[in-house]
Scaffold this motif. Structure first.
Motif, PDB file in Angstrom:
ATOM      1  N   GLU A 253     -57.344 115.637 -34.864  1.00 15.94           N
ATOM      2  CA  GLU A 253     -57.735 114.328 -35.401  1.00 15.94           C
ATOM      3  C   GLU A 253     -57.120 114.052 -36.760  1.00 15.94           C
ATOM      4  N   ARG A 254     -56.915 115.092 -37.551  1.00 21.53           N
ATOM      5  CA  ARG A 254     -56.268 114.912 -38.858  1.00 21.53           C
ATOM      6  C   ARG A 254     -54.798 114.559 -38.676  1.00 21.53           C
ATOM      7  N   GLU A 255     -54.140 115.229 -37.736  1.00 23.81           N
ATOM      8  CA  GLU A 255     -52.714 115.000 -37.504  1.00 23.81           C
ATOM      9  C   GLU A 255     -52.435 113.682 -36.780  1.00 23.81           C
ATOM     10  N   MET A 256     -53.299 113.333 -35.847  1.00 31.65           N
ATOM     11  CA  MET A 256     -53.080 112.133 -35.032  1.00 31.65           C
ATOM     12  C   MET A 256     -54.392 111.366 -34.876  1.00 31.65           C
TER      13      MET A 256
ATOM     14  N   PHE B  53     -53.046 113.992 -23.073  1.00 23.87           N
ATOM     15  CA  PHE B  53     -52.242 114.622 -24.119  1.00 23.87           C
ATOM     16  C   PHE B  53     -52.517 116.131 -24.195  1.00 23.87           C
ATOM     17  N   CYS B  54     -53.774 116.508 -24.417  1.00 24.69           N
ATOM     18  CA  CYS B  54     -54.102 117.926 -24.564  1.00 24.69           C
ATOM     19  C   CYS B  54     -55.580 118.151 -24.263  1.00 24.69           C
ATOM     20  N   TYR B  55     -55.863 119.165 -23.454  1.00 24.89           N
ATOM     21  CA  TYR B  55     -57.259 119.525 -23.188  1.00 24.89           C
ATOM     22  C   TYR B  55     -57.636 120.778 -23.962  1.00 24.89           C
ATOM     23  N   LEU B  56     -58.931 120.937 -24.183  1.00 24.22           N
ATOM     24  CA  LEU B  56     -59.470 122.105 -24.864  1.00 24.22           C
ATOM     25  C   LEU B  56     -60.441 122.771 -23.896  1.00 24.22           C
ATOM     26  N   ALA B  57     -60.035 123.918 -23.353  1.00 24.80           N
ATOM     27  CA  ALA B  57     -60.808 124.548 -22.291  1.00 24.80           C
ATOM     28  C   ALA B  57     -61.207 125.980 -22.635  1.00 24.80           C
ATOM     29  N   PRO B  58     -62.485 126.193 -22.938  1.00 25.53           N
ATOM     30  CA  PRO B  58     -62.961 127.562 -23.123  1.00 25.53           C
ATOM     31  C   PRO B  58     -62.970 128.305 -21.784  1.00 25.53           C
ATOM     32  N   ASN B  59     -62.508 129.523 -21.793  1.00 27.82           N
ATOM     33  CA  ASN B  59     -62.541 130.373 -20.607  1.00 27.82           C
ATOM     34  C   ASN B  59     -63.446 131.558 -20.935  1.00 27.82           C
ATOM     35  N   HIS B  60     -64.689 131.477 -20.477  1.00 24.88           N
ATOM     36  CA  HIS B  60     -65.685 132.487 -20.825  1.00 24.88           C
ATOM     37  C   HIS B  60     -65.362 133.843 -20.199  1.00 24.88           C
ATOM     38  N   LYS B  61     -64.813 133.851 -19.001  1.00 25.63           N
ATOM     39  CA  LYS B  61     -64.502 135.120 -18.329  1.00 25.63           C
ATOM     40  C   LYS B  61     -63.407 135.892 -19.049  1.00 25.63           C
ATOM     41  N   LYS B  62     -62.376 135.169 -19.491  1.00 25.70           N
ATOM     42  CA  LYS B  62     -61.240 135.835 -20.136  1.00 25.70           C
ATOM     43  C   LYS B  62     -61.305 135.765 -21.659  1.00 25.70           C
ATOM     44  N   ASN B  63     -62.351 135.096 -22.167  1.00 22.99           N
ATOM     45  CA  ASN B  63     -62.663 135.136 -23.594  1.00 22.99           C
ATOM     46  C   ASN B  63     -61.657 134.426 -24.501  1.00 22.99           C
ATOM     47  N   PHE B  64     -61.165 133.249 -24.081  1.00 22.99           N
ATOM     48  CA  PHE B  64     -60.253 132.487 -24.930  1.00 22.99           C
ATOM     49  C   PHE B  64     -60.494 130.994 -24.768  1.00 22.99           C
TER      50      PHE B  64
ATOM     51  N   ALA C 294     -50.433 118.470 -21.888  1.00 21.88           N
ATOM     52  CA  ALA C 294     -50.116 117.878 -20.583  1.00 21.88           C
ATOM     53  C   ALA C 294     -48.619 117.855 -20.296  1.00 21.88           C
ATOM     54  N   ARG C 295     -47.813 117.683 -21.303  1.00 22.46           N
ATOM     55  CA  ARG C 295     -46.356 117.658 -21.114  1.00 22.46           C
ATOM     56  C   ARG C 295     -45.716 118.897 -21.747  1.00 22.46           C
ATOM     57  N   GLY C 296     -46.411 119.992 -21.656  1.00 19.00           N
ATOM     58  CA  GLY C 296     -46.003 121.225 -22.320  1.00 19.00           C
ATOM     59  C   GLY C 296     -44.645 121.750 -21.912  1.00 19.00           C
ATOM     60  N   PHE C 297     -44.248 121.521 -20.656  1.00 22.48           N
ATOM     61  CA  PHE C 297     -42.955 122.034 -20.211  1.00 22.48           C
ATOM     62  C   PHE C 297     -41.787 121.262 -20.814  1.00 22.48           C
ATOM     63  N   GLN C 298     -42.064 120.151 -21.443  1.00 24.33           N
ATOM     64  CA  GLN C 298     -41.005 119.400 -22.100  1.00 24.33           C
ATOM     65  C   GLN C 298     -40.839 119.840 -23.557  1.00 24.33           C
ATOM     66  N   LEU C 299     -41.751 120.654 -24.045  1.00 22.16           N
ATOM     67  CA  LEU C 299     -41.663 121.127 -25.429  1.00 22.16           C
ATOM     68  C   LEU C 299     -40.515 122.118 -25.577  1.00 22.16           C
ATOM     69  N   LYS C 300     -39.828 122.075 -26.694  1.00 26.66           N
ATOM     70  CA  LYS C 300     -38.683 122.954 -26.955  1.00 26.66           C
ATOM     71  C   LYS C 300     -39.009 124.038 -27.983  1.00 26.66           C
ATOM     72  N   ARG C 301     -39.787 123.677 -28.995  1.00 28.33           N
ATOM     73  CA  ARG C 301     -40.090 124.616 -30.068  1.00 28.33           C
ATOM     74  C   ARG C 301     -41.311 125.481 -29.713  1.00 28.33           C
TER      75      ARG C 301
ATOM     76  N   ILE D   7     -48.328 119.911 -31.888  1.00 29.33           N
ATOM     77  CA  ILE D   7     -48.928 118.571 -31.769  1.00 29.33           C
ATOM     78  C   ILE D   7     -47.885 117.500 -32.078  1.00 29.33           C
ATOM     79  N   ARG D   8     -47.160 117.680 -33.166  1.00 28.48           N
ATOM     80  CA  ARG D   8     -46.166 116.677 -33.575  1.00 28.48           C
ATOM     81  C   ARG D   8     -45.031 116.558 -32.551  1.00 28.48           C
ATOM     82  N   GLU D   9     -44.564 117.704 -32.042  1.00 26.12           N
ATOM     83  CA  GLU D   9     -43.506 117.640 -31.036  1.00 26.12           C
ATOM     84  C   GLU D   9     -44.018 116.995 -29.750  1.00 26.12           C
ATOM     85  N   ALA D  10     -45.226 117.348 -29.344  1.00 25.07           N
ATOM     86  CA  ALA D  10     -45.793 116.765 -28.116  1.00 25.07           C
ATOM     87  C   ALA D  10     -45.934 115.248 -28.250  1.00 25.07           C
ATOM     88  N   ALA D  11     -46.281 114.774 -29.418  1.00 25.01           N
ATOM     89  CA  ALA D  11     -46.432 113.330 -29.640  1.00 25.01           C
ATOM     90  C   ALA D  11     -45.115 112.595 -29.413  1.00 25.01           C
ATOM     91  N   THR D  12     -43.996 113.257 -29.695  1.00 26.87           N
ATOM     92  CA  THR D  12     -42.693 112.592 -29.521  1.00 26.87           C
ATOM     93  C   THR D  12     -42.347 112.378 -28.042  1.00 26.87           C
TER      94      THR D  12
END
Length: 116
Positions: free
Chosen positions: A27-30, A51-62, A68-75, A108-113
């Protein structure tokens, strides 16, 4: 209270603190992001598109911050997890202390582009 808030505050403290920190950085960045409750998890939308989901995984502890467009990210490829997914790549956090805000903000900034 919104569904998103209820969901977040029902999480165990470890996951809640990670998710709340991530939300504050996003929210601060965008400020134009819209946080919705989609598919049973908090999901940021940008320009009315997933754009982006936040998913707790209780079984794997993360918490996954899945872009959403993560495969287009380069950095930051060494930090992004794909796990046999076709479009999403995520930043995965096991503890609040391991969040590197510099990398998170750069992703976040790269994904926004990718949204025109």
């Amino acid at each position: 209270m919104k569904l998103t808030d209820e969901y977040i505050y029902r999480q165990p403290e470890k996951f809640r603190s990670i998710v709340l920190h991530l939300i504050s950085v996003f929210e601060r960045e965008m400020p134009e992001l819209e946080l919705l409750f989609k598919w049973g998890i908090p999901y940021f939308y940008y320009k009315k598109k997933p754009f982006c989901y936040l998913a707790p995984n209780h079984k794997k502890n993360f918490v996954d911050a899945g872009f959403a467009r993560g495969f287009q990210l380069k950095r930051n490829q060494d930090c992004l997890v794909d796990e046999k997914r076709n479009t999403v790549k995520s930043l995965r956090y096991y503890d609040l202390e391991e969040i590197d805000n510099t990398i998170l903000i750069d992703v976040i900034r790269e994904a926004a582009t990718l949204y025109k």
